[in-house]
Design a protein around this motif. Structure first.
Motif, PDB file in Angstrom:
ATOM      1  N   LYS A  18       0.842  -1.194   0.000  1.00 30.10           N
ATOM      2  CA  LYS A  18       0.000   0.000   0.000  1.00 30.10           C
ATOM      3  C   LYS A  18       0.880   1.248   0.000  1.00 30.10           C
ATOM      4  O   LYS A  18       1.894   1.304   0.701  1.00 30.10           O
ATOM      5  N   GLU A  19       0.506   2.245  -0.794  1.00 31.43           N
ATOM      6  CA  GLU A  19       1.296   3.468  -0.865  1.00 31.43           C
ATOM      7  C   GLU A  19       0.370   4.683  -0.798  1.00 31.43           C
ATOM      8  O   GLU A  19      -0.685   4.706  -1.421  1.00 31.43           O
ATOM      9  N   THR A  20       0.781   5.695  -0.018  1.00 32.76           N
ATOM     10  CA  THR A  20       0.038   6.939   0.107  1.00 32.76           C
ATOM     11  C   THR A  20       0.901   8.050  -0.483  1.00 32.76           C
ATOM     12  O   THR A  20       2.088   8.144  -0.191  1.00 32.76           O
ATOM     13  N   CYS A  21       0.279   8.894  -1.316  1.00 34.55           N
ATOM     14  CA  CYS A  21       1.028   9.939  -2.019  1.00 34.55           C
ATOM     15  C   CYS A  21       0.244  11.240  -1.972  1.00 34.55           C
ATOM     16  O   CYS A  21      -0.942  11.278  -2.307  1.00 34.55           O
ATOM     17  N   LEU A  22       0.889  12.327  -1.582  1.00 31.86           N
ATOM     18  CA  LEU A  22       0.316  13.664  -1.623  1.00 31.86           C
ATOM     19  C   LEU A  22       0.903  14.370  -2.841  1.00 31.86           C
ATOM     20  O   LEU A  22       2.124  14.529  -2.942  1.00 31.86           O
ATOM     21  N   ILE A  23       0.064  14.768  -3.791  1.00 30.20           N
ATOM     22  CA  ILE A  23       0.532  15.439  -5.002  1.00 30.20           C
ATOM     23  C   ILE A  23       0.809  16.902  -4.658  1.00 30.20           C
ATOM     24  O   ILE A  23      -0.096  17.644  -4.287  1.00 30.20           O
ATOM     25  N   LEU A  24       2.072  17.306  -4.752  1.00 25.39           N
ATOM     26  CA  LEU A  24       2.467  18.670  -4.419  1.00 25.39           C
ATOM     27  C   LEU A  24       2.365  19.604  -5.619  1.00 25.39           C
ATOM     28  O   LEU A  24       2.063  20.782  -5.464  1.00 25.39           O
ATOM     29  N   ASP A  25       2.620  19.073  -6.813  1.00 26.77           N
ATOM     30  CA  ASP A  25       2.606  19.905  -8.005  1.00 26.77           C
ATOM     31  C   ASP A  25       2.408  19.005  -9.219  1.00 26.77           C
ATOM     32  O   ASP A  25       2.785  17.841  -9.196  1.00 26.77           O
ATOM     33  N   GLY A  26       1.832  19.535 -10.268  1.00 24.01           N
ATOM     34  CA  GLY A  26       1.638  18.767 -11.488  1.00 24.01           C
ATOM     35  C   GLY A  26       0.387  17.912 -11.418  1.00 24.01           C
ATOM     36  O   GLY A  26      -0.494  18.134 -10.582  1.00 24.01           O
ATOM     37  N   LYS A  27       0.318  16.921 -12.306  1.00 21.75           N
ATOM     38  CA  LYS A  27      -0.840  16.041 -12.300  1.00 21.75           C
ATOM     39  C   LYS A  27      -0.452  14.663 -12.822  1.00 21.75           C
ATOM     40  O   LYS A  27       0.553  14.502 -13.513  1.00 21.75           O
ATOM     41  N   VAL A  28      -1.265  13.691 -12.480  1.00 22.28           N
ATOM     42  CA  VAL A  28      -1.081  12.300 -12.884  1.00 22.28           C
ATOM     43  C   VAL A  28      -2.413  11.822 -13.428  1.00 22.28           C
ATOM     44  O   VAL A  28      -3.458  12.048 -12.820  1.00 22.28           O
ATOM     45  N   THR A  29      -2.395  11.159 -14.574  1.00 20.28           N
ATOM     46  CA  THR A  29      -3.592  10.540 -15.120  1.00 20.28           C
ATOM     47  C   THR A  29      -3.315   9.053 -15.268  1.00 20.28           C
ATOM     48  O   THR A  29      -2.289   8.666 -15.826  1.00 20.28           O
ATOM     49  N   THR A  30      -4.213   8.234 -14.762  1.00 16.81           N
ATOM     50  CA  THR A  30      -4.038   6.786 -14.829  1.00 16.81           C
ATOM     51  C   THR A  30      -5.379   6.125 -15.103  1.00 16.81           C
ATOM     52  O   THR A  30      -6.418   6.617 -14.647  1.00 16.81           O
TER      53      THR A  30
END
Length: 54
Positions: A18-30
């Motif tokens: 399990k992984e937790t990620c806080l997006i600080l900048d930019g974007k991710v599309t999946t």
């Protein structure tokens, strides 16, 4: 801090745990169940163990 920029990239990814990620900048599309999902600045994303994505 100066933003240098990065061209969009595509790569396979899988999570061994399990992984937790806080997006600080930019974007991710999946893809998610066939439909793309986009996350961006300020989103907190939790990826379950065993998930695979591109």
């Amino acid at each position: 801090m100066a933003y240098l920029g990065k061209e969009p990239s595509t790569f396979p990814w899988s999570y061994d745990e399990k992984e937790t990620c806080l997006i600080l900048d930019g974007k991710v599309t999946t893809p998610h169940g066939g439909e793309p999902v986009t996350f961006g600045q300020g989103n907190l994303v939790v990826s379950p163990q065993g998930m695979s994505c591109t």
